[in-house]
Write an enzyme that holds these catalytic residues in place. Structure first.
Site, PDB file in Angstrom:
ATOM      1  CG  ASP A   7     -24.237 -18.371  19.402  1.00 32.87           C
ATOM      2  OD1 ASP A   7     -25.463 -17.786  19.399  1.00 32.87           O
ATOM      3  OD2 ASP A   7     -23.242 -17.876  18.520  1.00 32.87           O
ATOM      4  CD  GLN A  32     -24.090 -12.550  14.614  1.00 29.80           C
ATOM      5  OE1 GLN A  32     -23.716 -12.812  15.863  1.00 29.80           O
ATOM      6  NE2 GLN A  32     -25.286 -12.813  13.875  1.00 29.80           N
ATOM      7  CE  LYS A  67     -26.403 -11.941  18.688  1.00 28.78           C
ATOM      8  NZ  LYS A  67     -25.784 -12.775  17.696  1.00 28.78           N
TER       9      LYS A  67
HETATM   10  N1  GUN Z   1     -26.290 -15.280  12.744  1.00 22.84           N
HETATM   11  C1  GUN Z   1     -27.619 -15.537  12.696  1.00 22.84           C
HETATM   12  N2  GUN Z   1     -28.165 -15.828  13.909  1.00 22.84           N
HETATM   13  C2  GUN Z   1     -27.178 -16.238  14.816  1.00 22.84           C
HETATM   14  C3  GUN Z   1     -26.840 -16.610  15.996  1.00 22.84           C
HETATM   15  O1  GUN Z   1     -27.940 -16.402  16.884  1.00 22.84           O
HETATM   16  N3  GUN Z   1     -25.711 -16.775  16.567  1.00 22.84           N
HETATM   17  C4  GUN Z   1     -24.333 -16.342  15.750  1.00 22.84           C
HETATM   18  N4  GUN Z   1     -23.410 -16.547  16.274  1.00 22.84           N
HETATM   19  N5  GUN Z   1     -24.388 -16.033  14.652  1.00 22.84           N
HETATM   20  C5  GUN Z   1     -25.856 -15.878  14.111  1.00 22.84           C
END
Ligand code: GUN
Length: 294
Positions: free
Chosen positions: A119, A96, A52
């Site tokens: 998110d 995350q 990311k």
């Molecule tokens: N863990 C797995 N997918 C995601 C996501 O799209 N965002 C976040 N914050 N954690 C994740």
């Protein structure tokens, strides 16, 4: 069978985002800025956050990663979130998941200012999504919609079967596909661990979204001839075949299922790349203030 190619689609959309970011940077006098908080040392999470951050840099965003030990207290984490909420130089914030057991993910999700919740996990964004109002849509479902839109797949009136009801993918995906929008207007079935006759349910799907988190769970006998199959699985296994030491497997038995469907996403090279695009687009919207005024 035609491949829904995440590499091709994400590369094109990334170029569009890069151009918009450059224009916005001139207008704002600073780059769009995403902050990611990572807690602990989960191998998958570290890889995803690194990706990311790298993608942000590639499109001209600023990105900051705060990486904490798994022993950080819930209070300390919530304080950090408050600090970021109040920083007007930061547009988007993600924490995350998963988090260590002593930290309540619901508290963390609700602590994030919904206007920075790129998110799309905050209840305000989820509620607005359900009502078809402007909001941040969770990155993976958003990426899937962008993929379906790119290939101009007409889903109106079709039967969609979502396999898995996670907060991150299955549940929001089922809402989005049922909305009166394009892509959308499907008749949606959301299946999960308590679903009876799962195979018969999945066989009804003109479009199947596999988001269960189990390698090769969806087999050829479960899928209707000519269906569209979207594989959200990113099941990591150690491997001596790859440089990274890991190999990714989808939730779909690609080799067999691909023989009978009209469209299918590969793993890797499918939904994973589109998730990044969903996040980048949300961050751009946050910086623009086009969903929620600054
Ligand atoms: N863990 C797995 N997918 C995601 C996501 O799209 N965002 C976040 N914050 N954690 C994740």
């Amino acid at each position: 069978m035609k491949l829904l190619d995440g590499k091709v689609v994400s590369a094109k959309l990334k170029e569009d985002i890069k151009k918009e970011a450059a224009e916005l940077t001139i207008k704002l006098g600073r780059k769009p800025h995403l902050v990611a908080i990572l807690v602990g040392n989960d191998g998958g999470s570290e890889t995803y956050v690194a990706s990311k951050m790298r993608n942000c840099q590639e499109v001209g965003f600023e990105s900051t990663n705060f990486h904490y030990e798994s022993t950080i207290s819930e209070e300390a984490l919530l304080n950090k979130i408050q600090e970021i909420n109040q920083d007007d130089q930061i547009d988007g914030l993600i924490v995350q998941l998963p988090l260590p057991k002593h930290i309540d993910p619901e508290k963390v999700t609700e602590a994030i200012d919904y206007r920075k919740d790129v998110d799309g996990f905050h209840p305000i964004n989820l509620g607005r999504m359900q009502r078809n109002l402007p909001c941040f849509i969770p990155a993976t479902p958003y990426g899937i919609l962008l993929m379906l839109d790119h290939y101009q797949l007409d889903l109106a009136g079709k039967k969609a079967v979502v396999v898995g009801r996670s907060n991150i993918v299955g549940s929001p995906m089922s809402i989005l596909l049922g909305r009166n929008s394009n892509p959308g207007n499907c008749t949606v079935t959301l299946t999960h661990s308590k679903t009876q006759n799962l195979k018969e349910e999945v066989l009804q799907g003109d479009i199947v979204i596999a988001a269960i988190g189990r390698k090769n769970f969806v087999t050829a006998d479960m899928v209707k001839e000519g269906a569209i199959v979207v594989d959200v699985g990113i099941n990591r296994e150690t491997s001596t075949e790859t440089k990274s030491g890991f190999k990714l497997f989808g939730d779909v038995d690609f080799e067999e299922v691909s023989k009978k469907v009209s469209y299918i996403t590969p793993v890797p090279g499918g939904v994973g790349l589109m998730t990044i695009i969903g996040l980048l687009k949300n961050t751009l919207e946050a910086a623009k203030g086009s969903i929620y005024q600054k």
